[in-house]
Write a protein that holds these residues in place. Structure first.
Motif, PDB file in Angstrom:
ATOM      1  N   THR A  32       0.843  -1.211   0.011  1.00 29.34           N
ATOM      2  CA  THR A  32       0.100   0.099   0.057  1.00 29.34           C
ATOM      3  C   THR A  32       1.001   1.453  -0.047  1.00 29.34           C
ATOM      4  O   THR A  32       2.098   1.070   0.173  1.00 29.34           O
ATOM      5  CB  THR A  32      -0.959  -0.268   1.204  1.00 29.34           C
ATOM      6  OG1 THR A  32      -0.125  -0.003   2.415  1.00 29.34           O
ATOM      7  CG2 THR A  32      -1.828  -1.341   1.228  1.00 29.34           C
ATOM      8  N   ASP A  33       0.370   2.450  -0.224  1.00 29.14           N
ATOM      9  CA  ASP A  33       1.143   3.580  -0.300  1.00 29.14           C
ATOM     10  C   ASP A  33       1.526   3.782   1.354  1.00 29.14           C
ATOM     11  O   ASP A  33       2.828   4.226   1.340  1.00 29.14           O
ATOM     12  CB  ASP A  33       0.248   4.754  -0.556  1.00 29.14           C
ATOM     13  CG  ASP A  33      -0.257   5.084  -1.708  1.00 29.14           C
ATOM     14  OD1 ASP A  33       0.422   4.642  -2.765  1.00 29.14           O
ATOM     15  OD2 ASP A  33      -1.231   5.621  -2.131  1.00 29.14           O
ATOM     16  N   GLU A  35       2.581   1.604   3.413  1.00 26.27           N
ATOM     17  CA  GLU A  35       3.505   0.524   3.704  1.00 26.27           C
ATOM     18  C   GLU A  35       4.938   1.017   2.700  1.00 26.27           C
ATOM     19  O   GLU A  35       5.901   0.835   3.220  1.00 26.27           O
ATOM     20  CB  GLU A  35       3.073  -0.895   3.128  1.00 26.27           C
ATOM     21  CG  GLU A  35       2.007  -1.613   4.077  1.00 26.27           C
ATOM     22  CD  GLU A  35       1.557  -2.734   3.472  1.00 26.27           C
ATOM     23  OE1 GLU A  35       0.899  -3.764   4.347  1.00 26.27           O
ATOM     24  OE2 GLU A  35       1.404  -2.910   2.233  1.00 26.27           O
ATOM     25  N   PHE A  36       4.551   1.504   1.608  1.00 27.77           N
ATOM     26  CA  PHE A  36       5.765   1.937   0.683  1.00 27.77           C
ATOM     27  C   PHE A  36       6.350   3.077   1.456  1.00 27.77           C
ATOM     28  O   PHE A  36       7.710   3.297   1.528  1.00 27.77           O
ATOM     29  CB  PHE A  36       5.203   2.146  -0.929  1.00 27.77           C
ATOM     30  CG  PHE A  36       6.298   3.049  -1.532  1.00 27.77           C
ATOM     31  CD1 PHE A  36       7.377   2.155  -2.021  1.00 27.77           C
ATOM     32  CD2 PHE A  36       6.166   4.282  -1.716  1.00 27.77           C
ATOM     33  CE1 PHE A  36       8.263   2.666  -2.761  1.00 27.77           C
ATOM     34  CE2 PHE A  36       7.350   4.735  -2.771  1.00 27.77           C
ATOM     35  CZ  PHE A  36       8.130   3.937  -3.515  1.00 27.77           C
ATOM     36  N   ARG A  37       5.535   4.280   1.991  1.00 27.43           N
ATOM     37  CA  ARG A  37       6.162   5.351   2.575  1.00 27.43           C
ATOM     38  C   ARG A  37       7.012   4.870   3.903  1.00 27.43           C
ATOM     39  O   ARG A  37       8.045   5.389   4.153  1.00 27.43           O
ATOM     40  CB  ARG A  37       5.234   6.454   2.790  1.00 27.43           C
ATOM     41  CG  ARG A  37       4.704   7.166   1.593  1.00 27.43           C
ATOM     42  CD  ARG A  37       4.066   8.261   2.317  1.00 27.43           C
ATOM     43  NE  ARG A  37       2.908   7.942   2.882  1.00 27.43           N
ATOM     44  CZ  ARG A  37       1.551   7.663   2.463  1.00 27.43           C
ATOM     45  NH1 ARG A  37       1.467   7.721   1.107  1.00 27.43           N
ATOM     46  NH2 ARG A  37       0.579   7.207   3.030  1.00 27.43           N
ATOM     47  N   ARG A  40      10.199   3.115   2.699  1.00 23.75           N
ATOM     48  CA  ARG A  40      11.185   4.018   2.451  1.00 23.75           C
ATOM     49  C   ARG A  40      12.008   4.751   3.613  1.00 23.75           C
ATOM     50  O   ARG A  40      13.097   4.815   3.614  1.00 23.75           O
ATOM     51  CB  ARG A  40      10.525   4.949   1.267  1.00 23.75           C
ATOM     52  CG  ARG A  40      10.771   4.512  -0.143  1.00 23.75           C
ATOM     53  CD  ARG A  40      10.437   5.468  -0.880  1.00 23.75           C
ATOM     54  NE  ARG A  40      10.372   6.673  -0.704  1.00 23.75           N
ATOM     55  CZ  ARG A  40       9.835   7.621  -1.739  1.00 23.75           C
ATOM     56  NH1 ARG A  40       9.676   7.344  -2.904  1.00 23.75           N
ATOM     57  NH2 ARG A  40       9.614   8.954  -1.298  1.00 23.75           N
ATOM     58  N   THR A  86       9.493   4.299  -7.114  1.00 23.17           N
ATOM     59  CA  THR A  86       8.076   4.592  -6.920  1.00 23.17           C
ATOM     60  C   THR A  86       7.605   3.281  -6.530  1.00 23.17           C
ATOM     61  O   THR A  86       8.015   2.010  -6.549  1.00 23.17           O
ATOM     62  CB  THR A  86       7.369   4.800  -8.309  1.00 23.17           C
ATOM     63  OG1 THR A  86       7.497   3.661  -9.228  1.00 23.17           O
ATOM     64  CG2 THR A  86       8.067   6.014  -8.903  1.00 23.17           C
ATOM     65  N   ARG A  87       6.179   3.510  -5.759  1.00 25.40           N
ATOM     66  CA  ARG A  87       5.394   2.204  -5.477  1.00 25.40           C
ATOM     67  C   ARG A  87       5.178   1.196  -6.431  1.00 25.40           C
ATOM     68  O   ARG A  87       5.219   0.015  -6.414  1.00 25.40           O
ATOM     69  CB  ARG A  87       4.037   2.665  -4.796  1.00 25.40           C
ATOM     70  CG  ARG A  87       3.256   1.422  -4.310  1.00 25.40           C
ATOM     71  CD  ARG A  87       2.215   2.168  -3.569  1.00 25.40           C
ATOM     72  NE  ARG A  87       1.157   1.321  -3.542  1.00 25.40           N
ATOM     73  CZ  ARG A  87      -0.278   1.373  -3.994  1.00 25.40           C
ATOM     74  NH1 ARG A  87      -0.615   2.509  -4.418  1.00 25.40           N
ATOM     75  NH2 ARG A  87      -0.897   0.490  -4.152  1.00 25.40           N
ATOM     76  N   VAL A  90       8.040  -0.868  -7.109  1.00 27.96           N
ATOM     77  CA  VAL A  90       8.255  -1.891  -6.017  1.00 27.96           C
ATOM     78  C   VAL A  90       7.366  -2.976  -6.425  1.00 27.96           C
ATOM     79  O   VAL A  90       7.572  -4.426  -6.153  1.00 27.96           O
ATOM     80  CB  VAL A  90       8.182  -1.337  -4.660  1.00 27.96           C
ATOM     81  CG1 VAL A  90       8.015  -2.309  -3.586  1.00 27.96           C
ATOM     82  CG2 VAL A  90       9.274  -0.515  -4.546  1.00 27.96           C
ATOM     83  N   ASN A  91       5.908  -2.766  -6.532  1.00 25.98           N
ATOM     84  CA  ASN A  91       5.059  -3.873  -6.920  1.00 25.98           C
ATOM     85  C   ASN A  91       5.102  -4.632  -8.088  1.00 25.98           C
ATOM     86  O   ASN A  91       5.061  -5.831  -8.121  1.00 25.98           O
ATOM     87  CB  ASN A  91       3.537  -3.309  -6.852  1.00 25.98           C
ATOM     88  CG  ASN A  91       3.065  -2.582  -5.344  1.00 25.98           C
ATOM     89  OD1 ASN A  91       3.570  -3.225  -4.446  1.00 25.98           O
ATOM     90  ND2 ASN A  91       2.147  -1.816  -5.279  1.00 25.98           N
TER      91      ASN A  91
END
Length: 132
Positions: A32-33, A35-37, A40, A86-87, A90-91
């Protein structure tokens, strides 16, 4: 991907089941956004905290500059690359590369206490390597 943890013997199977679920979910659904933030931020903090000691600085230089043959400005370049990630990238990577079926699980501990629980997980054959 390497997942490491220190787990008491009685919780190994439960913990591995949770890790398996998390890895499978990441491969299927991505992150998710939030989780990604969070990931990082954690990566940046881990890198920065590794530089808190002379040994950490030396290890960073050996790892980054010597082992990878990166230029001396590798740390700023690494942070810039992390910021540019970017997310979606990663995905895509998770979907293409992360596979529970290809995973290898290594557990260190008392085989007589862990073997039955490990076999019950269905990860495949459990191999015991005798301690020398």
């Amino acid at each position: 991907l390497t997942v490491e943890s220190a787990i008491e013997n009685g919780r190994v199977a439960e913990s591995l089941r949770l890790i398996d679920e998390a890895v499978g979910s990441a491969a299927r659904e991505g992150v998710t956004d939030e989780e990604f933030r969070s990931a990082r931020r954690l990566a940046a903090v881990q890198w920065q905290s590794a530089l808190d000691t002379p040994a950490g600085v030396a290890a960073s230089l050996v790892d980054g500059v010597i082992a990878r043959r990166e230029p001396e400005d590798a740390p700023p370049a690494w942070i810039a690359a992390l910021d540019a990630l970017t997310r979606a990238e990663v995905n895509r990577y998770l979907s293409a590369e992360l596979s529970v079926e290809r995973a290898r699980v290594f557990v260190s501990g008392d085989a007589s206490a862990l073997r039955d629980d490990l076999e019950s997980l269905g990860f495949g054959r459990v191999v015991t390597i005798p301690q020398e």
